[in-house]
Design a protein around this motif. Structure first.
Motif, PDB file in Angstrom:
ATOM      1  N   MET A  12      38.283-104.247  35.461  1.00  0.00           N
ATOM      2  CA  MET A  12      38.309-105.504  34.708  1.00  0.00           C
ATOM      3  C   MET A  12      37.157-106.439  35.061  1.00  0.00           C
ATOM      4  N   PRO A  13      36.848-106.693  36.349  1.00  0.00           N
ATOM      5  CA  PRO A  13      35.659-107.501  36.644  1.00  0.00           C
ATOM      6  C   PRO A  13      34.372-106.837  36.169  1.00  0.00           C
ATOM      7  N   ALA A  14      34.317-105.510  36.236  1.00  0.00           N
ATOM      8  CA  ALA A  14      33.130-104.800  35.757  1.00  0.00           C
ATOM      9  C   ALA A  14      32.946-105.007  34.254  1.00  0.00           C
ATOM     10  N   MET A  15      34.047-104.977  33.508  1.00  0.00           N
ATOM     11  CA  MET A  15      33.966-105.213  32.063  1.00  0.00           C
ATOM     12  C   MET A  15      33.492-106.628  31.771  1.00  0.00           C
ATOM     13  N   LEU A  16      33.943-107.579  32.563  1.00  0.00           N
ATOM     14  CA  LEU A  16      33.514-108.963  32.387  1.00  0.00           C
ATOM     15  C   LEU A  16      32.003-109.080  32.570  1.00  0.00           C
ATOM     16  N   ILE A  17      31.473-108.458  33.604  1.00  0.00           N
ATOM     17  CA  ILE A  17      30.037-108.517  33.868  1.00  0.00           C
ATOM     18  C   ILE A  17      29.249-107.863  32.734  1.00  0.00           C
ATOM     19  N   VAL A  18      29.740-106.723  32.235  1.00  0.00           N
ATOM     20  CA  VAL A  18      29.058-106.038  31.135  1.00  0.00           C
ATOM     21  C   VAL A  18      29.009-106.924  29.899  1.00  0.00           C
ATOM     22  N   VAL A  19      30.117-107.593  29.579  1.00  0.00           N
ATOM     23  CA  VAL A  19      30.149-108.491  28.423  1.00  0.00           C
ATOM     24  C   VAL A  19      29.156-109.637  28.610  1.00  0.00           C
ATOM     25  N   GLU A  20      29.098-110.196  29.801  1.00  0.00           N
ATOM     26  CA  GLU A  20      28.186-111.314  30.058  1.00  0.00           C
ATOM     27  C   GLU A  20      26.726-110.890  29.932  1.00  0.00           C
ATOM     28  N   VAL A  21      26.382-109.743  30.497  1.00  0.00           N
ATOM     29  CA  VAL A  21      25.006-109.251  30.397  1.00  0.00           C
ATOM     30  C   VAL A  21      24.667-108.916  28.944  1.00  0.00           C
ATOM     31  N   LEU A  22      25.608-108.288  28.236  1.00  0.00           N
ATOM     32  CA  LEU A  22      25.383-107.963  26.831  1.00  0.00           C
ATOM     33  C   LEU A  22      25.177-109.230  26.008  1.00  0.00           C
ATOM     34  N   GLY A  23      25.955-110.268  26.299  1.00  0.00           N
ATOM     35  CA  GLY A  23      25.794-111.535  25.596  1.00  0.00           C
ATOM     36  C   GLY A  23      24.405-112.112  25.792  1.00  0.00           C
ATOM     37  N   ILE A  24      23.885-112.026  27.014  1.00  0.00           N
ATOM     38  CA  ILE A  24      22.537-112.522  27.303  1.00  0.00           C
ATOM     39  C   ILE A  24      21.489-111.691  26.556  1.00  0.00           C
ATOM     40  N   LEU A  25      21.658-110.371  26.555  1.00  0.00           N
ATOM     41  CA  LEU A  25      20.684-109.496  25.897  1.00  0.00           C
ATOM     42  C   LEU A  25      20.649-109.723  24.383  1.00  0.00           C
ATOM     43  N   LEU A  26      21.800-110.071  23.798  1.00  0.00           N
ATOM     44  CA  LEU A  26      21.864-110.302  22.355  1.00  0.00           C
ATOM     45  C   LEU A  26      21.409-111.700  21.963  1.00  0.00           C
ATOM     46  N   ALA A  27      21.309-112.604  22.934  1.00  0.00           N
ATOM     47  CA  ALA A  27      21.045-114.010  22.619  1.00  0.00           C
ATOM     48  C   ALA A  27      19.709-114.204  21.905  1.00  0.00           C
ATOM     49  N   LEU A  28      18.638-113.667  22.463  1.00  0.00           N
ATOM     50  CA  LEU A  28      17.318-113.859  21.854  1.00  0.00           C
ATOM     51  C   LEU A  28      17.226-113.230  20.469  1.00  0.00           C
ATOM     52  N   PRO A  29      17.675-111.980  20.279  1.00  0.00           N
ATOM     53  CA  PRO A  29      17.657-111.422  18.921  1.00  0.00           C
ATOM     54  C   PRO A  29      18.470-112.247  17.933  1.00  0.00           C
ATOM     55  N   MET A  30      19.614-112.765  18.364  1.00  0.00           N
ATOM     56  CA  MET A  30      20.433-113.553  17.445  1.00  0.00           C
ATOM     57  C   MET A  30      19.755-114.881  17.120  1.00  0.00           C
ATOM     58  N   GLN A  31      19.095-115.480  18.089  1.00  0.00           N
ATOM     59  CA  GLN A  31      18.340-116.698  17.806  1.00  0.00           C
ATOM     60  C   GLN A  31      17.224-116.414  16.815  1.00  0.00           C
ATOM     61  N   SER A  32      16.527-115.307  17.023  1.00  0.00           N
ATOM     62  CA  SER A  32      15.432-114.932  16.130  1.00  0.00           C
ATOM     63  C   SER A  32      15.938-114.665  14.717  1.00  0.00           C
ATOM     64  N   ALA A  33      17.149-114.106  14.625  1.00  0.00           N
ATOM     65  CA  ALA A  33      17.731-113.799  13.316  1.00  0.00           C
ATOM     66  C   ALA A  33      18.372-115.016  12.659  1.00  0.00           C
ATOM     67  N   GLY A  34      18.441-116.129  13.376  1.00  0.00           N
ATOM     68  CA  GLY A  34      19.002-117.348  12.808  1.00  0.00           C
ATOM     69  C   GLY A  34      20.508-117.395  12.768  1.00  0.00           C
ATOM     70  N   VAL A  35      21.165-116.588  13.614  1.00  0.00           N
ATOM     71  CA  VAL A  35      22.631-116.593  13.662  1.00  0.00           C
ATOM     72  C   VAL A  35      23.093-117.799  14.480  1.00  0.00           C
ATOM     73  N   ALA A  36      23.993-118.599  13.938  1.00  0.00           N
ATOM     74  CA  ALA A  36      24.507-119.767  14.659  1.00  0.00           C
ATOM     75  C   ALA A  36      25.862-120.159  14.101  1.00  0.00           C
ATOM     76  N   ALA A  37      26.743-120.606  14.984  1.00  0.00           N
ATOM     77  CA  ALA A  37      28.079-121.024  14.560  1.00  0.00           C
ATOM     78  C   ALA A  37      28.125-122.512  14.233  1.00  0.00           C
ATOM     79  N   PHE A  38      27.244-123.304  14.875  1.00  0.00           N
ATOM     80  CA  PHE A  38      27.218-124.747  14.653  1.00  0.00           C
ATOM     81  C   PHE A  38      25.782-125.188  14.404  1.00  0.00           C
ATOM     82  N   GLU A  39      25.615-126.159  13.534  1.00  0.00           N
ATOM     83  CA  GLU A  39      24.275-126.643  13.191  1.00  0.00           C
ATOM     84  C   GLU A  39      23.642-127.407  14.338  1.00  0.00           C
ATOM     85  N   ASP A  40      24.442-128.251  15.017  1.00  0.00           N
ATOM     86  CA  ASP A  40      23.938-129.048  16.136  1.00  0.00           C
ATOM     87  C   ASP A  40      24.613-128.571  17.426  1.00  0.00           C
ATOM     88  N   PRO A  41      23.916-127.826  18.272  1.00  0.00           N
ATOM     89  CA  PRO A  41      24.540-127.272  19.475  1.00  0.00           C
ATOM     90  C   PRO A  41      24.912-128.312  20.520  1.00  0.00           C
TER      91      PRO A  41
END
Length: 302
Positions: A12-41
């Motif tokens: 379970m802690p290992a899965m948590l770490i994998v999710v966190e690292v995956l979230g970081i790795l996806l962050a830049l591509p998602m920013q580049s693609a213009g994906v956002a949940a809120f207009e003003d962060p």
């Protein structure tokens, strides 16, 4: 320590770490693609909007469970999962292929296939593998959409809500039981034995802990602290270790400590609210990372 018998508690802690690292790795591509949940962060209204939507969805699900609306529940969950997969695959396609017809067609096909596999064959390893992708994608979307102060406010509100819904009103337990009965793939299943089959055996939260074939963990328990990790990585200028900023590493370490605290209570056999220790640990770890790196500029973002 008996590693074999305690393996689920290590997973379970290992899965948590994998999710966190995956979230970081996806962050830049998602920013580049213009994906956002809120207009003003930076808006402090965002956490309340998030919580309001969560409450509305929870009430809707509870109402459908009460009246036996199984098909509607499965349809809503399937749609939510499909859209999450679509945004993840669309982001990756846009980065690799650019803006082209293939970049739109491939994500739809991939999202449809992944959603179909989850519902047609809801075995624990399928649910967990694709669930990690979902959790990492959702954490990334909200992590890049919310600055640190709104995230801390959101995690604090959710921790209080989770505690009340599990220990006081107990409606979160009723929701979890309904989701498990339907084998809805929006949770994580960590088996105690290799031959356990969630698809065939299911789970009963009313059983004694020794009789249960697996541990069950809500998807939100991995997503919520990961949102702070991603937000810290994106919005807090700070020194890095490897490719992760010190405040983000602090949030990761704090969330793992929170997971250890949670698991100690989980072994009692009673349903536990996961977000108070997980979110609290992530916030304290983040603040410690800021103190170690001298990164307090996020306090000035309004």
């Amino acid at each position: 320590m008996d590693i074999r018998n305690n393996m689920p508690l290590m997973v379970m802690p290992a899965m948590l770490i994998v999710v966190e690292v995956l979230g970081i790795l996806l962050a830049l591509p998602m920013q580049s693609a213009g994906v956002a949940a809120f207009e003003d962060p930076t808006s402090v209204a965002n956490p309340f909007i998030f919580l309001g939507l969560l409450l509305a969805f929870t009430l809707l699900m509870l109402g459908l469970i009460r009246i036996g609306g199984k098909k509607v529940i499965l349809g809503l969950v399937a749609l939510s999962i499909f859209l999450t997969f679509y945004y993840i695959f669309w982001t990756l396609s846009a980065v690799v292929l650019g803006v082209s017809s293939a970049a739109f067609i491939l994500p739809i096909a991939a999202a449809g296939a992944a959603t179909a596999v989850l519902f047609l064959y809801p075995e624990w390893y399928v649910i967990d593998t694709l669930g990690i992708l979902i959790a990492g994608g959702v954490a990334s979307i909200f992590g890049i959409s919310l600055a640190v102060l709104p995230v801390i406010l959101l995690l604090s509100l959710l921790a209080v809500y989770d505690a009340l819904s599990v220990y006081r009103t107990k409606h979160m337990i009723a929701l979890a039981e309904g989701i498990i009965d339907l084998k809805t793939p929006i949770l994580f299943v960590i088996p105690k034995k290799r031959d356990f089959s969630f698809r065939k055996e299911g789970m009963n939260l009313q059983q004694e802990k020794e009789e249960r074939g697996a541990f069950i963990m809500g998807m939100g328990d991995l997503i919520m602290p990961s949102i702070l990790v991603v937000s810290a990585q994106v919005f807090v200028p700070a020194p890095t270790l490897w490719f992760i900023s010190v405040p983000a590493l602090g949030a990761m370490a704090g969330s793992v400590v929170g997971m250890a605290v949670l698991l100690k209570f989980v072994l009692s056999g009673r349903p536990q609210a996961g977000l108070p220790p997980l979110n609290g640990g992530a916030i304290l770890g983040f603040l410690l990372g800021c103190a170690l790196s001298g990164s307090w500029g996020w306090l000035l973002i309004a």
